[in-house]
Design a protein around this motif. Structure first.
Motif, PDB file in Angstrom:
ATOM      1  N   PRO A  24      39.085   4.490  65.917  1.00  0.00           N
ATOM      2  CA  PRO A  24      38.281   3.463  66.601  1.00  0.00           C
ATOM      3  C   PRO A  24      38.573   3.327  68.089  1.00  0.00           C
ATOM      4  O   PRO A  24      37.753   2.782  68.830  1.00  0.00           O
ATOM      5  CB  PRO A  24      38.656   2.176  65.844  1.00  0.00           C
ATOM      6  N   ALA A  25      39.719   3.836  68.542  1.00  0.00           N
ATOM      7  CA  ALA A  25      40.027   3.770  69.979  1.00  0.00           C
ATOM      8  C   ALA A  25      39.010   4.530  70.814  1.00  0.00           C
ATOM      9  O   ALA A  25      38.908   4.307  72.027  1.00  0.00           O
ATOM     10  CB  ALA A  25      41.426   4.321  70.241  1.00  0.00           C
ATOM     11  N   CYS A  26      38.238   5.424  70.182  1.00  0.00           N
ATOM     12  CA  CYS A  26      37.265   6.224  70.926  1.00  0.00           C
ATOM     13  C   CYS A  26      36.228   5.351  71.619  1.00  0.00           C
ATOM     14  O   CYS A  26      35.754   5.692  72.715  1.00  0.00           O
ATOM     15  CB  CYS A  26      36.586   7.229  69.993  1.00  0.00           C
ATOM     16  N   LEU A  27      35.868   4.219  71.013  1.00  0.00           N
ATOM     17  CA  LEU A  27      34.859   3.343  71.614  1.00  0.00           C
ATOM     18  C   LEU A  27      35.353   2.760  72.931  1.00  0.00           C
ATOM     19  O   LEU A  27      34.615   2.698  73.923  1.00  0.00           O
ATOM     20  CB  LEU A  27      34.505   2.220  70.642  1.00  0.00           C
ATOM     21  N   GLY A  28      36.612   2.373  72.962  1.00  0.00           N
ATOM     22  CA  GLY A  28      37.190   1.881  74.211  1.00  0.00           C
ATOM     23  C   GLY A  28      37.306   2.970  75.260  1.00  0.00           C
ATOM     24  O   GLY A  28      37.080   2.736  76.442  1.00  0.00           O
ATOM     25  N   HIS A  29      37.651   4.186  74.814  1.00  0.00           N
ATOM     26  CA  HIS A  29      37.750   5.307  75.748  1.00  0.00           C
ATOM     27  C   HIS A  29      36.407   5.581  76.422  1.00  0.00           C
ATOM     28  O   HIS A  29      36.330   5.804  77.630  1.00  0.00           O
ATOM     29  CB  HIS A  29      38.208   6.564  75.006  1.00  0.00           C
ATOM     30  N   ILE A  30      35.341   5.581  75.619  1.00  0.00           N
ATOM     31  CA  ILE A  30      34.030   5.969  76.134  1.00  0.00           C
ATOM     32  C   ILE A  30      33.406   4.876  76.987  1.00  0.00           C
ATOM     33  O   ILE A  30      32.854   5.139  78.062  1.00  0.00           O
ATOM     34  CB  ILE A  30      33.091   6.331  74.960  1.00  0.00           C
ATOM     35  N   THR A  84      33.938   5.200  82.393  1.00  0.00           N
ATOM     36  CA  THR A  84      33.216   4.482  83.442  1.00  0.00           C
ATOM     37  C   THR A  84      32.946   5.385  84.646  1.00  0.00           C
ATOM     38  O   THR A  84      31.888   5.287  85.279  1.00  0.00           O
ATOM     39  CB  THR A  84      34.010   3.245  83.879  1.00  0.00           C
ATOM     40  N   GLU A  85      33.887   6.275  84.963  1.00  0.00           N
ATOM     41  CA  GLU A  85      33.665   7.233  86.053  1.00  0.00           C
ATOM     42  C   GLU A  85      32.497   8.160  85.725  1.00  0.00           C
ATOM     43  O   GLU A  85      31.653   8.450  86.585  1.00  0.00           O
ATOM     44  CB  GLU A  85      34.927   8.065  86.292  1.00  0.00           C
ATOM     45  N   ALA A  86      32.454   8.643  84.481  1.00  0.00           N
ATOM     46  CA  ALA A  86      31.390   9.568  84.077  1.00  0.00           C
ATOM     47  C   ALA A  86      30.031   8.888  84.129  1.00  0.00           C
ATOM     48  O   ALA A  86      29.051   9.479  84.608  1.00  0.00           O
ATOM     49  CB  ALA A  86      31.675  10.097  82.672  1.00  0.00           C
ATOM     50  N   VAL A  87      29.947   7.646  83.651  1.00  0.00           N
ATOM     51  CA  VAL A  87      28.675   6.920  83.677  1.00  0.00           C
ATOM     52  C   VAL A  87      28.236   6.684  85.116  1.00  0.00           C
ATOM     53  O   VAL A  87      27.062   6.859  85.465  1.00  0.00           O
ATOM     54  CB  VAL A  87      28.806   5.582  82.920  1.00  0.00           C
TER      55      VAL A  87
END
Length: 549
Positions: free
Chosen positions: A264-270, A277-280
């Motif tokens: 579930p940590a993946c949601l926070g990572h993305i 946030t840099e990628a977005v």
């Protein structure tokens, strides 16, 4: 009988080619000396002990730094700890679990080889998948198989990927795996459990390897759904088509959901992590599009096509125009011939997915000079595959019109050899990245001066930069860490009484003042001389002037 002999000849040829290319890859592995700072993080977060955090104005043993990157005997196969470590960063855990397992087989050792051996295995499996894909997509023509394998195994970008102990070779393997499943299913027009079960496994592991896998999967799945909904050759009713669309979508999204539940940590990572946030932000910034396209197109040309991409595209264009002009002479279409999309479905699907991935990553990846190759490398194999297959098919079509079948293989082979020559020239020019051979001299210097007091002046907000010098620092008996936020003179007996001190000073506005703080802490007059520049800091030698007699 002739087909059997031809098949054996092809098998022997690609087998010899694979052995040669594996030998070349191992040769470059032997040349690798240093590490990228992200590679240090791979080892550190896979085999963490106490945490590589410097304490201000305290000594740290070089051996203690080394221990941060190795598995100790009592820490072998501690997989829950590895997963927990990744939750603190911005990456999923699958690659780190594999690296931890590899390092656990040699406890108490920090070496490049666990990471490189994993990458060699990923390369071997990717190479085999590309050979099978080339065989299918080219209509079982050996020249395409040999051409794809030749260009992939001698490719500077791919060899550079092997040298980098990160998850990108594994990501490329899983991208090829799910692509092979789709191509096989489309070609055979069979999509049962033998397709869906390995597909779900590939999606699950791919997402837990790198979040960029979701980008490739999005375009691949979208293209597959379009095919399932609009294809006509299989003669299915609209109801059957919608049912299969929902079944395929359920398998893909179900595997993704299972990955999210597992980690579930993946949601926070993305959505909240700094890389997400840099990628977005980069994706939504329209002003950077042209520059980024030029940058990554330049890398593709230089590192993948041996600086011959414009020439190769010109050849494809001329072949396509020739085939089009020759086809205009035909007055009628063959009765019952399928649509263009159906006839080339096995090529169009990976082409759409690769193009979508390349475009999105072009907009979102970090621009770290030529090192940014790693972000696009997972689809470089597919780009080479599609390039050779399209070249071979155009050559075949043209030569059929000219009644010269044997000429197609010769033309394809000639163009492939030209591209291979560009790649080999790139290898000779040192285009294989992440070797860091220049670090050998620096490591030897640190080992020769390991008993000399060494000081590291670091920025407390950028402590990760210290990792880039880890292999050098661990050669010293001890290192004295000083936070650059404190400009007061050093007060340590070992430094105060030393005649010679080595200082690693991070570049910044306070670097000169911190260097003076070291000199003030040494009794008497001293002189500082810069010895060399590192990536993030400078190395100085501070010598005490001859003591008064």
């Amino acid at each position: 009988m002739k087909r059997v002999i031809a098949g054996r000849t092809l098998f022997v040829t690609v087998g010899i080619l694979l052995l040669v290319q594996m030998a070349v890859a191992i040769f470059f592995c032997g040349k690798k000396t240093g590490f990228h700072y992200d590679e240090y993080y791979s080892y550190y977060s896979s085999n963490v002990t106490f945490g590589l955090a410097p304490a201000d104005r305290e000594w740290k043993a070089g051996e203690e730094i080394r221990r941060e990157f190795e598995v100790r005997a009592e820490e072998r196969f501690q997989f829950p700890t590895v997963v927990r470590m990744q939750t603190y960063d911005v990456h999923p855990p699958f690659y780190y679990l594999l690296l931890h397992a590899a390092c656990s087989l040699a406890p108490g050792v920090f070496s490049k080889w666990p990471g490189l051996i994993l990458n060699l295995l990923f390369f071997l499996m990717s190479w085999c998948l590309l050979a099978v894909l080339a065989w299918r997509l080219s209509g079982k023509r050996g020249v395409a198989v040999i051409g794809v394998c030749l260009l992939y195994g001698f490719n500077p970008a791919i060899l550079g990927g092997i040298m980098l102990a990160r998850m990108y070779m594994l990501l490329g393997l899983l991208v090829l795996f799910v692509t092979w499943l789709h191509v096989k299913a489309l070609e055979e027009r069979k999509r049962g459990l033998k397709f869906y079960i390995p597909l779900m496994a590939g999606v699950y592991l791919g997402f837990l390897t790198h979040y960029y896998f979701a980008v490739y999967l999005f375009f691949l799945a979208a293209a597959m759904e379009c095919y399932l909904l609009f294809e006509k050759a299989e003669g299915k009713s609209p109801g059957q088509k919608w049912k299969e669309c929902f079944g395929y979508g359920f398998a893909v999204t179900g595997a993704m959901a299972l990955a999210v539940v597992s980690y579930p940590a993946c949601l926070g990572h993305i959505f909240r992590g700094y890389r997400g946030t840099e990628a977005v932000g980069a994706f939504l910034d329209g002003s950077n599009t042209i520059g980024r396209v030029r940058f990554f197109a330049g890398l593709l040309n230089e590192y993948v096509f041996g600086s011959m991409l414009p020439l190769f595209l010109l050849v494809l264009l001329l072949l396509a125009l020739t085939v089009w002009m020759l086809s205009k002479k035909e007055t009628t279409e063959k009765a019952g011939e399928n649509s263009f999309a159906d006839r080339y479905r096995t090529i169009l699907l990976p082409a759409v997915a690769s193009a979508g991935y390349f475009a999105v990553v072009t907009k979102t990846a970090l621009l770290t000079a030529e090192e940014a190759n790693r972000y696009q490398m997972p689809v470089y194999g597919l780009i080479l595959l599609l390039s050779v297959v399209v070249l071979e098919r155009l050559a075949q079509r043209m030569c059929i019109y000219w009644k010269a079948d044997k000429a197609a293989a010769a033309l394809t082979g000639a163009v492939v050899l030209l591209l291979a020559a560009g790649e080999l020239f790139g290898l000779a020019q040192g285009k294989v990245l992440f070797l860091y051979e220049e670090d050998a001299e620096n490591i030897a210097f640190a080992d020769e001066n390991k008993s000399v007091p060494a000081i590291y002046l670091y920025n407390g907000n950028l402590t990760w930069m210290i990792w880039d010098d880890s292999l050098e620092l661990m050669q010293y008996d001890e290192i004295y860490f000083m936070n650059m936020a404190d400009l007061s003179p050093v007060s340590d007996e070992k430094i105060a009484t030393a005649d010679r001190v080595l200082v690693y000073a991070m570049r910044g506005e306070d670097s000169a003042e911190m260097l003076r703080a070291v000199q003030e802490g040494m009794a008497g007059n001293t002189e500082a001389t810069k010895l060399r520049e590192l990536l993030y800091c400078d190395l100085y030698e501070v010598n005490r002037e001859e003591r008064e007699k």
